[in-house]
Design a protein around this motif. Structure first.
Motif, PDB file in Angstrom:
ATOM      1  N   UNK A  42      -8.288  47.562  15.879  1.00 12.72           N
ATOM      2  CA  UNK A  42      -7.560  48.272  14.825  1.00 12.72           C
ATOM      3  C   UNK A  42      -8.548  48.771  13.775  1.00 12.72           C
ATOM      4  N   UNK A  43      -8.479  50.068  13.504  1.00 14.29           N
ATOM      5  CA  UNK A  43      -9.335  50.672  12.483  1.00 14.29           C
ATOM      6  C   UNK A  43      -8.710  50.473  11.101  1.00 14.29           C
ATOM      7  N   UNK A  44      -9.497  50.633  10.026  1.00 12.95           N
ATOM      8  CA  UNK A  44      -8.929  50.503   8.673  1.00 12.95           C
ATOM      9  C   UNK A  44      -7.764  51.454   8.420  1.00 12.95           C
ATOM     10  N   UNK A  45      -7.746  52.613   9.093  1.00 16.74           N
ATOM     11  CA  UNK A  45      -6.661  53.582   8.901  1.00 16.74           C
ATOM     12  C   UNK A  45      -5.368  53.147   9.570  1.00 16.74           C
ATOM     13  N   UNK A  46      -5.440  52.154  10.454  1.00 13.87           N
ATOM     14  CA  UNK A  46      -4.281  51.741  11.227  1.00 13.87           C
ATOM     15  C   UNK A  46      -4.319  52.245  12.653  1.00 13.87           C
ATOM     16  N   UNK A  47      -5.204  53.205  12.954  1.00  8.41           N
ATOM     17  CA  UNK A  47      -5.363  53.665  14.334  1.00  8.41           C
ATOM     18  C   UNK A  47      -5.885  52.515  15.190  1.00  8.41           C
ATOM     19  N   UNK A  48      -5.532  52.498  16.463  1.00  6.21           N
ATOM     20  CA  UNK A  48      -5.941  51.396  17.314  1.00  6.21           C
ATOM     21  C   UNK A  48      -6.190  51.883  18.739  1.00  6.21           C
ATOM     22  N   UNK A  49      -6.995  51.114  19.456  1.00  9.76           N
ATOM     23  CA  UNK A  49      -7.244  51.330  20.873  1.00  9.76           C
ATOM     24  C   UNK A  49      -7.064  50.009  21.596  1.00  9.76           C
ATOM     25  N   UNK A  50      -6.729  50.097  22.895  1.00  4.93           N
ATOM     26  CA  UNK A  50      -6.479  48.894  23.686  1.00  4.93           C
ATOM     27  C   UNK A  50      -7.362  48.911  24.926  1.00  4.93           C
ATOM     28  N   UNK A  51      -7.962  47.765  25.230  1.00  7.70           N
ATOM     29  CA  UNK A  51      -8.802  47.632  26.425  1.00  7.70           C
ATOM     30  C   UNK A  51      -8.500  46.309  27.102  1.00  7.70           C
ATOM     31  N   UNK A  52      -8.843  46.240  28.404  1.00  4.09           N
ATOM     32  CA  UNK A  52      -8.680  44.977  29.111  1.00  4.09           C
ATOM     33  C   UNK A  52      -9.953  44.145  28.959  1.00  4.09           C
ATOM     34  N   UNK A  53     -10.043  43.057  29.712  1.00  3.67           N
ATOM     35  CA  UNK A  53     -11.183  42.155  29.583  1.00  3.67           C
ATOM     36  C   UNK A  53     -12.494  42.824  29.984  1.00  3.67           C
ATOM     37  N   UNK A  54     -12.423  43.819  30.890  1.00  4.68           N
ATOM     38  CA  UNK A  54     -13.622  44.515  31.323  1.00  4.68           C
ATOM     39  C   UNK A  54     -13.974  45.702  30.437  1.00  4.68           C
TER      40      UNK A  54
END
Length: 243
Positions: A140-152
Motif C-alpha cells: 500500500x502506497x501513502x496515497x492509498x494505491x496498492x498492488x498485490x503479489x503472490x509469494x513468488x
C-alpha cells in the motif's frame, strides 16, 4: 435573604430539569418520533445521544446557562412552575436542542447498524469462500494505491469480470480503503500480508478496523521488510585515494 432563597430555587429547578428530567423528555421524543424502531433500538439510540452530550461539555454548559436564565426570569413573577408546560412554551430553544440531539443520535445509530450488518455479511461470505491462493502480499502506497503479489512476487489480478471500481492508477478508487477491502474479498486467499511503504500512511483507521472485522487473523500488517520500503540506490563507492 429572599434573593438568596430564589437563587437556590432556580439552581434546584435547573438541576432537576437538566440532570434528570431531560433524559425522560428525550426518551419520549425518541418514542414519539421514531416509533418504528424496536424498544431496544430506541434505547441504544438514546445512549448515543447521552454520549454525544457528555463529550460536548461546552455545548452542554451553554444549554444549562440558557435554561438557568429562562427559569430565573419565570420564577421572578410566578409561584408555580409546571415543568413540561414551562419547557414547551417558555424554553422552546432548549427543547429543540434536545430534539436535534435525538435526531443526530438516531441517524448515527442507524448508520452504525447498517455498517455492522454489512461487515457481518462480508465476514460470512469470506468464511464460505474456497481460498484460491495461499498468501497474498499487498503493498500500500501513502496515497492509498496498492498492488498485490503472490509469494513468488508475481502480480495477482482479479478474475475476469470481478474487477473493482478503479480510478487513475492501479488500485486507486474514490475510496481506496473500500477498494482494498473489495479486492481482498474477491482474491480469496488464506492469508494476506499488508505492507505499508510509509509507516502509518495509506491505511486509515477505519480500513484497518474493517479488515480486522472481516478477515480476522487472516490479515497481518507487516512491521517492516524489503516490500515495505522502495528500493534505495546503494551509495557510490568512495574513490580510491590518490597516491
Amino acid at each position: 435573604m429572599f434573593r438568596d432563597w430564589r437563587a437556590r430555587v432556580v439552581r434546584a429547578i435547573v438541576a432537576f430539569i437538566h440532570d434528570e428530567h431531560r433524559w425522560h423528555l428525550m426518551q419520549r421524543l425518541v418514542a414519539r418520533r421514531y416509533a418504528h424502531l424496536a424498544p431496544d433500538e430506541r434505547h441504544q439510540a438514546l445512549a448515543y445521544a447521552r454520549r454525544h452530550l457528555a463529550t460536548a461539555p461546552a455545548r452542554d454548559g451553554q444549554l444549562r446557562y440558557q435554561l438557568s436564565r429562562q427559569v430565573a426570569a419565570y420564577v421572578e413573577g410566578a409561584g408555580l412552575l409546571l415543568v413540561d408546560g414551562f419547557l414547551r412554551f417558555r424554553c422552546r430553544d432548549y427543547v429543540e436542542a434536545l430534539e436535534l440531539a435525538v435526531d443526530r443520535a438516531v441517524d448515527e445509530y442507524l448508520l452504525d447498524r447498517e455498517y455492522r450488518d454489512f461487515v457481518r455479511l462480508l465476514r460470512q461470505f469470506v468464511d464460505l469462500q474456497v481460498p484460491r491462493l495461499d498468501v497474498v502480499h499487498v503493498v500500500v502506497e501513502p496515497s492509498g494505491a496498492f498492488t498485490m503479489t503472490d509469494e513468488q512476487g508475481r502480480a495477482v489480478s482479479l478474475p475476469p469480470g470481478e474487477a473493482w471500481v478503479a480510478g487513475p492508477g492501479e488500485g486507486v478508487a474514490p475510496d481506496p480503503g473500500d477498494a482494498l477491502v473489495s479486492a481482498l474479498v474477491t482474491v480469496a486467499a488464506r492469508r494476506f500480508v499488508v505492507h505499508l511503504r510509509r509507516r502509518n500512511q495509506g491505511l486509515g483507521g477505519d480500513t484497518r478496523d474493517m479488515l480486522e472485522q472481516v478477515f480476522g487473523n487472516r490479515v497481518e500488517v507487516c512491521t517492516g521488510c524489503t516490500r515495505c520500503r522502495p528500493r534505495q540506490r546503494r551509495p557510490a563507492a568512495p574513490a580510491p585515494p590518490i597516491r
